[in-house]
Scaffold this motif. Sequence first.
Motif, PDB file in Angstrom:
ATOM      1  N   CYS A  45      43.617  -0.333 -51.123  1.00  0.00           N
ATOM      2  CA  CYS A  45      43.703   0.634 -49.943  1.00  0.00           C
ATOM      3  C   CYS A  45      45.157   1.427 -50.352  1.00  0.00           C
ATOM      4  O   CYS A  45      45.969   0.791 -50.830  1.00  0.00           O
ATOM      5  CB  CYS A  45      44.069  -0.422 -48.766  1.00  0.00           C
ATOM      6  N   CYS A  47      48.751  -2.563 -46.175  1.00  0.00           N
ATOM      7  CA  CYS A  47      47.613  -3.096 -45.847  1.00  0.00           C
ATOM      8  C   CYS A  47      47.437  -4.214 -46.880  1.00  0.00           C
ATOM      9  O   CYS A  47      46.872  -5.425 -46.724  1.00  0.00           O
ATOM     10  CB  CYS A  47      46.340  -2.100 -45.685  1.00  0.00           C
ATOM     11  N   CYS A  66      39.128   2.149 -46.636  1.00  0.00           N
ATOM     12  CA  CYS A  66      39.483   0.844 -46.571  1.00  0.00           C
ATOM     13  C   CYS A  66      38.611   0.102 -45.199  1.00  0.00           C
ATOM     14  O   CYS A  66      38.876   0.475 -44.242  1.00  0.00           O
ATOM     15  CB  CYS A  66      41.120   0.675 -46.419  1.00  0.00           C
TER      16      CYS A  66
HETATM   17 ZN    ZN Z   1      43.814  -1.025 -45.965  1.00  0.00          ZN
END
Ligand code: ZN
Length: 761
Positions: free
Chosen positions: A463, A468, A510
């Motif tokens: 990602c 994240c 993602c």
């Molecule tokens: Zn992500």
Amino acid sequence: MVGLFDEPSVTYAHVAVERGVDQFPEGLSYGVPARLLPLKIGQLVTVPLGRGNTPTQAWVLSLTDEAPVLAAGKETKQIFEKDRETIALPSDLVELARWMSQYYFSPIGPTLSTMLPGPVRQGTGLVTKQLLDFADNQADECKLTTKQQQVLHALNAMPKSQRPVEPKVLMKAANVRSKSPIDSLVARGYLHCHHVTTVEATWFKHAVDATTPESLTKEQTNVLRAIEEKLQSGYSSHLLFGVTGSGKTEIYIRLIEQAIEGGGVALVLVPEISLTPQTAARLMGRFPDKRIAILHSALTKSQRHQQWALVAEGKADIVLGARSAVFAPLQNDQIRIIIVDEEHDSSFKQDNSPRYHGRDVAIRRASMAKCPIVLGSATPSMESWWNATERKISTLHKLTTRAPGLVAPQIEVVDMRSERIHGEVGYPILSTKLQRALHTTLACDGQVLLLLNRRGFAPWIACASRTCGWMMKCDHCDSSMVYHRKKPLEHAGFVRCHHCGTEQRVPKQCPDCAKKIIQLGAGTQRVEATLRESLQIPAEQIARLDGDTTRKASDLQEMLARFGKGEIRVLLGTQMIAKGLDFPNVQLVGIIDADTAIDLPDFRASERTYQLVSQVCGRCGRGQGKAIAIVQTFSPNAPAIVLASKAEYEQFASQELQFRCDASLPPVTRMVRFIVKDTPFDQAASRADSLVDRLRAIASTDISISPAAPCVLPRIADRFRFEVIGTAATSKALQEFLALARKTIKPSRDFVVDVDPISML
Ligand code: ZN
Ligand code: ADP
Ligand code: ZN
């Protein structure tokens, strides 16, 4: 020939079945029906097995006339049938298999089967031939046609050793064009015709290279003398440590020449023939009147059968092959010398059962055959170095300088940490230095080899968001998915797991936070794309050589041939290009990422890195012109990289051995690795724990058994993997322990026993 009164009195055989329970060491007893006599050790037979008497294939281990002792009410079963005699293994190989079975903790039956190449087993390429000779009762010749008489005269004129003869040969000798005179002679009872099924033997005509140096260097002469002396005195072991291009092959050639002078065979093992075509070419060229059998995977099945049969029939003078050629069907007294080139190469270790090491089996073979063995390398394995320098069980010979006309490459280490591109994420694939060197080399018509030991386009899909942290993992393994492009310059692609082969589409965004997906890191495809975009040379002059572009062995050979002719100017590849390639016009080699091996959680990581850097750098400087090697790394101070770039092998080896000594690791100690594979996780864990208990219960004080721990790759193809490591001070102690362990534990598909493990993943 067995006469009437000297019938062998053998009536019982011990056999090892190919599959099923391990019958090491003695096998199962069966009776031998008279119609199957004579029966040989090493022959394949069909026996009734179990309550249902299921026909099962088995190897004959030994023969005896002593009836087996059986439980009351039981009777000895009889062997059903024997297989084609042409696939019998020499009895000395059965001996070797016994040793392997014991040493490598592998069942004896399958170990024997490993020794027999598949195509021989299947009879691929067998042809049925007619053979002709005079019939026993000769009729009067007067009623024969002229042609028929010609045939009989021709046969009569042939030396007895040439008979029985094939129809073709007889036709030629009799000067008749059609086979019909022969057929009618057979029909009328003049000639006897019988059929034999054989494999048509042919010798290879390879590209040959017959260049012979005018004279040996002083160093070469000294080494040759020292080993020569031992040629006739039974077993001796030699480590030939010589930098790449120092003329090791030249020494092998001269030793082979002398060793086989009075008959006998030289056995030459190389890591992978298709990667070292030049070794084959040089042997062919230098021994034009010797018969060289080649055993390797790039041959067709029937060729493999033929080559094996030639060796088995005693027709070869030199046998050249990869790992499994150590099982060349020879008796011990036929072997005069064994040579293992690039002995450090890990492809000598088989990674499924029997997990043998070709070099170590070769050493055993040499000692059984009472002949010398020469292990050669520019970067000897720690095992061989230890044996030569500390244990002194083999003799060290050194070649310290390159052969006349070869220059040592100038090796430069580039610290990639300082190559960061301003304002961009990540690091460039090619450092400024490597880019410049590429352009200069191409401008003066030099060729380039570039190494990156990682397939695919990008090793990670992640990602883009820093917060994240999502990264695409395989659903079935604890490993990241590798991004592959369909074509290097097109964006379409897919992801694949390099451990279980699962393929998936790349997610559009993602899955956790819906941000953009990015591809991190570089594999060979990405390097190829970069080269194609940045180099101003025609597309066909750039090529990538890795497992994905060389599905067939012929692809590889074709690519190497094109590189040899100069049609390819930049060849990029995985470690396949690091082996024995010997091209004079290579003026630049580049290692894109020297850290691929260093980062592995394996105690041999440093050794591997040293080998890789040094082997790849040795690929240049074999001709006129410059020789530059550029090594890109994020760990420029790692001893393996610093010392490899200075070609300080001995210093590296002594530091490395000190580390192994301090940490009680091989080769200073001996190791066995047990791997339990199971699912679910808890079951795998508890099986591994109970294994530890059982092993500790039998382990003497000489053996240490580690606690069970998840492997570096804890899950592959949905099975959880736990390892237990056993360490002993000596091989003898380890073997005694394994002999005990064998009574209680049985290896299987989900329980691996790896003696002298090479890979710790
Ligand atoms: Zn992500
Ligand atoms: P290695 O096997 O150690 O890499 P080789 O035996 O392939 O080295 O030798 C490298 C090159 O040098 C080969 O082309 C070989 O023909 C040549 N060579 C070897 N020994 C000599 C020598 N004494 N004089 C001249 N050239 C030699
Ligand atoms: Zn997977």
